[in-house]
Write an enzyme that holds these catalytic residues in place. Sequence first.
Site, PDB file in Angstrom:
ATOM      1  CB  CYS A 122      20.855 -22.420  17.116  1.00  0.00           C
ATOM      2  SG  CYS A 122      20.822 -22.840  15.377  1.00  0.00           S
ATOM      3  CG  HIS A 264      17.905 -24.471  18.911  1.00  0.00           C
ATOM      4  ND1 HIS A 264      17.100 -23.630  18.178  1.00  0.00           N
ATOM      5  CD2 HIS A 264      18.756 -25.053  18.015  1.00  0.00           C
ATOM      6  CE1 HIS A 264      17.444 -23.704  16.906  1.00  0.00           C
ATOM      7  NE2 HIS A 264      18.440 -24.563  16.779  1.00  0.00           N
ATOM      8  CG  ASN A 294      16.871 -24.901  13.380  1.00  0.00           C
ATOM      9  OD1 ASN A 294      16.829 -23.809  13.936  1.00  0.00           O
ATOM     10  ND2 ASN A 294      17.951 -25.649  13.361  1.00  0.00           N
TER      11      ASN A 294
HETATM   12  C1  LIG Z   1      19.586 -33.444   8.971  1.00  0.00           C
HETATM   13  C2  LIG Z   1      19.036 -34.675   9.702  1.00  0.00           C
HETATM   14  C3  LIG Z   1      17.535 -34.558   9.825  1.00  0.00           C
HETATM   15  C4  LIG Z   1      19.363 -35.893   8.853  1.00  0.00           C
HETATM   16  O1  LIG Z   1      18.905 -37.067   9.507  1.00  0.00           O
HETATM   17  P1  LIG Z   1      19.812 -38.375   9.515  1.00  0.00           P
HETATM   18  O2  LIG Z   1      19.029 -39.427  10.158  1.00  0.00           O
HETATM   19  O3  LIG Z   1      21.135 -37.998  10.103  1.00  0.00           O
HETATM   20  O4  LIG Z   1      19.930 -38.675   7.975  1.00  0.00           O
HETATM   21  P2  LIG Z   1      21.228 -38.828   7.056  1.00  0.00           P
HETATM   22  O5  LIG Z   1      21.821 -37.494   6.757  1.00  0.00           O
HETATM   23  O6  LIG Z   1      22.119 -39.875   7.647  1.00  0.00           O
HETATM   24  O7  LIG Z   1      20.580 -39.396   5.738  1.00  0.00           O
HETATM   25  C5  LIG Z   1      19.976 -40.681   5.685  1.00  0.00           C
HETATM   26  C6  LIG Z   1      19.511 -40.940   4.263  1.00  0.00           C
HETATM   27  O8  LIG Z   1      18.384 -40.081   3.980  1.00  0.00           O
HETATM   28  C7  LIG Z   1      18.646 -39.348   2.797  1.00  0.00           C
HETATM   29  N1  LIG Z   1      18.025 -38.019   2.922  1.00  0.00           N
HETATM   30  C8  LIG Z   1      18.590 -36.862   3.362  1.00  0.00           C
HETATM   31  N2  LIG Z   1      17.696 -35.875   3.327  1.00  0.00           N
HETATM   32  C9  LIG Z   1      16.544 -36.406   2.861  1.00  0.00           C
HETATM   33  C10 LIG Z   1      15.278 -35.892   2.611  1.00  0.00           C
HETATM   34  N3  LIG Z   1      14.975 -34.602   2.850  1.00  0.00           N
HETATM   35  N4  LIG Z   1      14.316 -36.726   2.149  1.00  0.00           N
HETATM   36  C11 LIG Z   1      14.574 -38.011   1.919  1.00  0.00           C
HETATM   37  N5  LIG Z   1      15.780 -38.584   2.133  1.00  0.00           N
HETATM   38  C12 LIG Z   1      16.743 -37.779   2.597  1.00  0.00           C
HETATM   39  C13 LIG Z   1      20.159 -39.260   2.703  1.00  0.00           C
HETATM   40  O9  LIG Z   1      20.570 -39.021   1.375  1.00  0.00           O
HETATM   41  C14 LIG Z   1      20.558 -40.612   3.214  1.00  0.00           C
HETATM   42  O10 LIG Z   1      20.405 -41.542   2.172  1.00  0.00           O
HETATM   43  P3  LIG Z   1      21.549 -42.639   1.906  1.00  0.00           P
HETATM   44  O11 LIG Z   1      21.594 -43.447   3.179  1.00  0.00           O
HETATM   45  O12 LIG Z   1      21.016 -43.366   0.725  1.00  0.00           O
HETATM   46  O13 LIG Z   1      22.787 -41.851   1.671  1.00  0.00           O
HETATM   47  C15 LIG Z   1      19.661 -34.821  11.110  1.00  0.00           C
HETATM   48  O14 LIG Z   1      20.995 -35.258  11.004  1.00  0.00           O
HETATM   49  C16 LIG Z   1      19.634 -33.526  11.888  1.00  0.00           C
HETATM   50  O15 LIG Z   1      18.591 -33.025  12.242  1.00  0.00           O
HETATM   51  N6  LIG Z   1      20.808 -32.953  12.184  1.00  0.00           N
HETATM   52  C17 LIG Z   1      20.940 -31.705  12.857  1.00  0.00           C
HETATM   53  C18 LIG Z   1      20.365 -30.598  12.030  1.00  0.00           C
HETATM   54  C19 LIG Z   1      21.137 -29.343  12.043  1.00  0.00           C
HETATM   55  O16 LIG Z   1      22.321 -29.321  11.778  1.00  0.00           O
HETATM   56  N7  LIG Z   1      20.475 -28.247  12.315  1.00  0.00           N
HETATM   57  C20 LIG Z   1      21.081 -26.983  12.315  1.00  0.00           C
HETATM   58  C21 LIG Z   1      21.806 -26.755  13.588  1.00  0.00           C
HETATM   59  S1  LIG Z   1      20.855 -26.067  14.837  1.00  0.00           S
END
Ligand SMILES: CC(C)(COP(=O)(O)OP(=O)(O)OC[C@H]1O[C@@H](n2cnc3c(N)ncnc32)[C@H](O)[C@@H]1OP(=O)(O)O)[C@@H](O)C(=O)NCCC(=O)NCCS
Length: 337
Positions: A122, A264, A294
């Site tokens: 990215c 980004h 993204n």
């Molecule tokens: C991926 C991202 C949106 C997840 O958000 P988060 O708040 O951290 O969510 P979590 O991964 O802790 O998941 C929370 C819950 O939602 C659930 N969940 C995950 N994806 C889901 C989806 N698409 N729909 C519904 N529920 C979902 C998980 O299973 C988890 O459930 P649990 O608590 O029962 O285990 C966030 O962490 C993020 O944007 N990270 C950076 C993204 C990235 O790496 N981008 C690429 C680099 S540039």
Amino acid sequence: MNNTKISDSAFRAVIAGTGSFIPEKQLTNEDLTKMVDTNDEWITTRTGIKVRHIASDNQSTALLATEAAKKAIQSAKISPEDIEMIVTATVTPEMVFPSTACFVQEMLGAKKAWAFDISAACSGFVYGLSIAQHFVISGKYDNVLVIGAETLSKITDYKDRKSCILFGDGAGAAVIKRGNANGSRGIIYSTSGSDGAGWTALNCPAYGSRNPVSKPLENPNSVFMQINGREVYQLAVRKIIETVENCMENCNMSISDVDLFIPHQMNARIIESVAKRLELADEKVFINIDKYGNTSAASIPIALDECMQQGRIKKGDIVLLVAFGGGLTWGANVIEF
Ligand SMILES: CC(C)(COP(=O)(O)OP(=O)(O)OC[C@H]1O[C@@H](n2cnc3c(N)ncnc32)[C@H](O)[C@@H]1OP(=O)(O)O)[C@@H](O)C(=O)NCCC(=O)NCCS
């Protein structure tokens, strides 16, 4: 860490033109609910994403890159033959080799240019601008083309709800032109950093030399992007803030001097949290992740082009581009328009 200031150079690296290309096909949150166990409310509140665009089978990364580049070249009012170097940032290249940039060079007819790719996930476009800045302010080149282009849909696991909701395809490009010290200051400052120890947070492990195509994969899913979303989230917030502070310190600026912040587009919540901690006013923060998801290396040049199209950038404005991504990598460019 690499930092470059314009210092005493007689030349300036000026953004002379921008362009972008977004594939037509859309993948909405509603569409994703038919593929994985998710819903619009979860995706919207956790990421800010509503729609992403997906390349068709015959739309490769070089094709998207070339379309964006054509528009940037047109807006810079130059011809492809004027370009001396093409830098394409991508993690979804046309092939293992040759580089995507070589395909772009051929499609553009940019006969004078040498062409190569950079792999910085990215952060690829801000790395690319930093490389272009060096070659332009040294007086070596008059016109450099920097492109960020991705077809992430081709390495996305549409069975994994944690990752498939995040990514989209697209391309953006900019022409960096040599200007004189008495004109716009152009790219005032660039900084780039890496931390290879953090590679496990974000990667696509298959089909390099570690997991070669000639051997069966231990984990068939390793052909897809692997992300530890929560870890990336926390690292991104911290590193983006540190990078902005580095820029302000090295440019003798305060955050109130920044007219437009183009980060980004990885997650609207990450951007909002960074903006709040930096005390950046909402109207100075550009977010378009709702429309594209993204798009990795393409996200900043697409956003920059949209800002230009919308008239959000005026002469004399200070624009701050900041990225963070796989590698780990991060970087920023401070630009005076
Ligand atoms: C991926 C991202 C949106 C997840 O958000 P988060 O708040 O951290 O969510 P979590 O991964 O802790 O998941 C929370 C819950 O939602 C659930 N969940 C995950 N994806 C889901 C989806 N698409 N729909 C519904 N529920 C979902 C998980 O299973 C988890 O459930 P649990 O608590 O029962 O285990 C966030 O962490 C993020 O944007 N990270 C950076 C993204 C990235 O790496 N981008 C690429 C680099 S540039």
